[in-house]
Write a protein that holds these residues in place. Structure first.
Motif, PDB file in Angstrom:
ATOM      1  N   SER A   1     -19.250 -49.859  65.179  1.00  0.00           N
ATOM      2  CA  SER A   1     -17.894 -50.402  65.288  1.00  0.00           C
ATOM      3  C   SER A   1     -17.816 -51.886  64.966  1.00  0.00           C
TER       4      SER A   1
ATOM      5  N   LEU B   1      -9.991 -52.126  66.552  1.00  0.00           N
ATOM      6  CA  LEU B   1      -8.990 -51.871  65.506  1.00  0.00           C
ATOM      7  C   LEU B   1      -7.570 -51.792  66.071  1.00  0.00           C
TER       8      LEU B   1
ATOM      9  N   LEU C   1      -6.880 -56.975  60.381  1.00  0.00           N
ATOM     10  CA  LEU C   1      -6.572 -55.612  59.960  1.00  0.00           C
ATOM     11  C   LEU C   1      -5.154 -55.596  59.398  1.00  0.00           C
TER      12      LEU C   1
ATOM     13  N   GLY D   1      -6.050 -45.001  54.211  1.00  0.00           N
ATOM     14  CA  GLY D   1      -6.853 -45.955  54.951  1.00  0.00           C
ATOM     15  C   GLY D   1      -6.200 -47.320  55.045  1.00  0.00           C
TER      16      GLY D   1
ATOM     17  N   ASN E   1     -13.358 -54.843  54.421  1.00  0.00           N
ATOM     18  CA  ASN E   1     -13.536 -53.456  54.855  1.00  0.00           C
ATOM     19  C   ASN E   1     -12.408 -52.594  54.305  1.00  0.00           C
TER      20      ASN E   1
ATOM     21  N   LEU F   1     -11.200 -49.257  55.524  1.00  0.00           N
ATOM     22  CA  LEU F   1     -11.338 -48.295  56.621  1.00  0.00           C
ATOM     23  C   LEU F   1     -10.665 -46.996  56.194  1.00  0.00           C
TER      24      LEU F   1
ATOM     25  N   GLY G   1     -10.910 -45.149  59.784  1.00  0.00           N
ATOM     26  CA  GLY G   1     -11.425 -45.994  60.849  1.00  0.00           C
ATOM     27  C   GLY G   1     -12.899 -46.286  60.632  1.00  0.00           C
ATOM     28  N   HIS G   2     -13.655 -46.299  61.719  1.00  0.00           N
ATOM     29  CA  HIS G   2     -15.098 -46.523  61.631  1.00  0.00           C
ATOM     30  C   HIS G   2     -15.861 -45.268  61.215  1.00  0.00           C
TER      31      HIS G   2
ATOM     32  N   LYS H   1     -16.033 -45.699  56.202  1.00  0.00           N
ATOM     33  CA  LYS H   1     -15.543 -47.003  55.732  1.00  0.00           C
ATOM     34  C   LYS H   1     -16.500 -47.580  54.701  1.00  0.00           C
TER      35      LYS H   1
ATOM     36  N   THR I   1     -17.556 -51.350  52.816  1.00  0.00           N
ATOM     37  CA  THR I   1     -17.491 -52.790  53.020  1.00  0.00           C
ATOM     38  C   THR I   1     -18.139 -53.497  51.848  1.00  0.00           C
TER      39      THR I   1
END
Length: 480
Positions: A187, A284, A397, A408, A436, A438, A441-442, A445, A447
Motif C-alpha cells: 500500500s 487512498l 490522488l 482507474g 501511479n 491505480l 487501487g493497490h 497498479k 508506477t
C-alpha cells in the motif's frame, strides 16, 4: 361438460400468444401444449468480484484465515555510477528486469484472542541473483535460493474485543524507528519505501525482521509498540564483514539485545491495526489520518572502531525519529486525496559509519575504489550513515473520473531524502518523482518513477559528491 372443456382449451391456447415453434420441432411436440409453453427464468443478480482470499472460521467472520499474494515487477534503465562493471564488462548504463518483491502472507484470527501471521517470499531477484559464481565459503552459488520466511509471529489479545494490548513474539518487522521502518509494501504511496529507515536491513536483521517479543496496541488516540529484539550477528549476512578500522562498523564481538519503541498520536481516524507491525502507506482517501509520530532503536556496544592504531572502541547504536503523517480525502465526491509525510531522523551508528546500498543493484562490480566503503557500483549511494536525515514525500490522488469510469485513477508524487552524514563533505540529496496509475487501487497498479542521486569521489578522509546519475523504473504491482 363438452362446452367447458372446449372453453378451457381455447383459453390455454391464448395464454401464449407470442409463442413460436421451430420448424424442426417434431409434430407431436407441436401438438403438445406442455412443450409449446416457453418458461423464462429470471437472470441471477451479478456477483461482485472478490478482492481477498478469506476463509471464515465462524459464522460471523470474526474468526478467519486469510491468504494474500503480492508481486512487484520492475523494468529499469539506470545510468551507472563511474567504473561500474557487469560480470567484468564496463557498463555505463544498464537495462534490467527484476522482481522487487514476491510475497505470500498467511494470517488469521483463530479465536477471540489468538492471532497468527506468516509471510514467505523473496526480494530483489534480477539476473544477478546468486552472482558471483562462488560464495564466501568457496562453494558454487545458486540463483534458485532466494525465498525465505520473512515473518512467523504469534500474538495474544489481552483484553477481549479491545485493542488496548496485544503481546506477541517471533520473527517480525515490529520496529521502533518509524512507520517506514515497518511498511506495508502493498500500500505504499510511492514506488518504493525510503530504505534508509530500515536502518539495519540485512546487517543485523533478516530483511528488516528480527527475533522479537513485543507489546503493541491502541489506547484512545495513541497507537504504540515496544519491542525487545535479538539481533543477528553481522557474520551471518553471507558477505565478508568489513575489517576493523577508524570508521565504525557492526562489531564482530559481543552480543546485546535491542530495545525499540514507537508511538503515534492519531488526531483523526485510527490506523489499521490487524497485522503485527505493518503500517499502511496510503489509504487512498478511505480514511482521515493526521498523526504525530516518534520512535527509537537502541543497542549497547553494537558497533566498534579502532583508535590510536591498537585501541578498539565500542559504541552504542542510537537511532530516533519524529515525524508528521497526513493521508485524507480532499474531495470525497470526486475521490481525490492527499498523502504527505515529513520526518527527521537522528542516525548514530558510531564514528563516521557509512554504508552504500543500491536497491536490486543491476551491477556486479566497479573498477573504482573509495576508502572504507564497498558496493559503490550501479545505482548505489550512501544510503545509511551517522548523522541526520530529513525525509519527505507528498502525493495527490487525482479525481476518479479523470480517465473515465472504470479506467482507474492517477496519483503523482515526489520524494526527497536529504542527509548530512559525518563522512560526507556535503549534504546528500536523493530525489524521486513518479506517477501511479491505480488501475484497481493497490490490487493492480503501474508506477513510473525517476530517481536522481549523487555519486562520490575521495576528499581526504571524507567523500565528496562528484556528479549525479538518474534511474527510470516502471513497476507493475499485482496484489490480492
Amino acid at each position: 361438460m363438452k362446452k367447458l372443456l372446449f372453453a378451457g382449451a381455447l383459453l390455454a391456447s391464448r395464454a401464449v400468444p407470442g409463442q413460436s415453434v421451430s420448424p424442426t420441432t417434431a409434430p407431436a411436440a407441436r401438438d403438445s401444449l406442455s412443450h409449446a409453453v416457453e418458461v423464462v427464468q429470471p437472470k441471477p443478480a451479478p456477483v461482485a468480484d472478490k478482492n481477498e482470499l478469506k476463509y471464515n472460521l465462524n459464522t460471523s467472520g470474526t474468526h478467519f484465515f486469510k491468504v494474500t499474494f503480492l508481486n512487484q515487477t520492475w523494468l529499469r534503465l539506470n545510468q551507472s555510477n563511474p567504473g561500474t562493471t557487469v560480470i567484468q564488462e564496463a557498463k555505463p548504463q544498464t537495462l534490467d528486469i527484476g522482481l522487487r518483491r514476491t510475497r505470500m502472507q498467511m494470517f488469521g484470527q483463530l479465536n477471540d484472542r489468538a492471532f497468527i501471521y506468516l509471510q514467505f517470499g523473496m526480494n530483489n531477484f534480477n539476473y544477478l541473483n546468486g552472482f558471483p559464481g562462488f560464495n564466501t565459503a568457496g562453494t558454487p552459488s545458486n540463483r534458485k535460493i532466494a525465498a525465505f520466511f520473512h515473518d512467523a509471529v504469534g500474538e495474544y489479545l489481552v483484553f477481549r474485543d479491545k485493542d488496548y494490548l496485544k503481546v506477541g513474539g517471533g520473527l517480525t518487522i515490529v520496529n521502533g524507528l518509524s512507520r517506514f521502518s515497518q511498511p506495508s509494501v502493498s500500500s505504499i504511496m510511492s514506488m518504493d519505501v525510503p530504505v534508509f529507515a530500515q536502518a539495519t536491513v540485512d546487517q543485523t536483521d533478516e530483511f528488516s525482521r528480527k527475533l522479537t517479543v513485543y507489546a503493541r496496541g491502541q489506547v484512545g488516540k495513541i497507537d504504540y509498540r515496544f519491542a525487545l529484539s535479538d539481533p543477528f550477528p553481522i557474520q551471518t549476512t553471507g558477505a565478508t564483514p568489513p575489517a576493523l578500522s577508524s570508521n565504525a562498523t557492526f562489531a564482530l564481538k559481543g552480543h546485546h539485545k535491542q530495545v525499540q519503541g514507537f508511538v503515534a498520536y492519531q488526531f483523526l481516524d485510527k490506523e489499521t491495526n490487524q497485522t503485527p507491525g505493518y503500517m499502511t502507506g496510503t489509504y487512498l482517501g478511505k480514511k482521515r489520518m493526521l498523526n504525530l509520530e516518534g520512535g527509537f532503536v537502541y543497542q549497547k556496544n553494537a558497533v566498534w572502531h579502532r583508535e590510536n592504531v591498537a585501541d578498539t572502541v565500542y559504541q552504542n547504536l542510537n537511532l530516533w525519529s519524529v515525524a508528521a503523517f497526513l493521508d485524507m480525502p480532499v474531495s470525497p465526491a470526486k475521490g481525490s486525496a492527499i498523502n504527505a509525510y515529513l520526518g527527521y531522523f537522528h542516525t548514530d551508528y558510531g564514528k563516521d559509519y557509512l554504508r552504500f546500498n543500491g536497491i536490486m543493484n543491476p551491477a556486479s562490480g566497479s573498477t573504482v575504489t573509495l576508502p572504507g566503503v564497498s558496493g559503490i557500483q550501479g545505482n548505489a549511494f550512501p544510503m545509511f550513515g551517522t548523522g541526520n536525515v530529513l525525509y519527505s514525500q507528498v502525493g495527490y490522488l487525482l479525481p476518479q473520473d479523470l480517465l473515465g469510469r472504470g479506467n482507474g485513477a492517477l496519483m503523482p508524487y515526489a520524494q526527497a531524502q536529504i542527509a548530512r552524514y559525518t563522512r560526507l563533505t556535503e549534504p546528500l540529496g536523493v530525489y524521486n518523482i513518479g506517477l501511479n496509475w491505480l488501475i484497481r487501487g493497490h490490487n493492480s497498479k503501474m508506477t513510473l518513477d525517476y530517481q536522481n542521486r549523487p555519486y562520490y569521489g575521495t576528499s581526504g578522509t571524507q567523500l565528496a559528491p562528484a556528479g549525479r546519475r538518474g534511474q527510470l523504473t516502471l513497476q507493475y504491482q499485482v496484489f490480492i
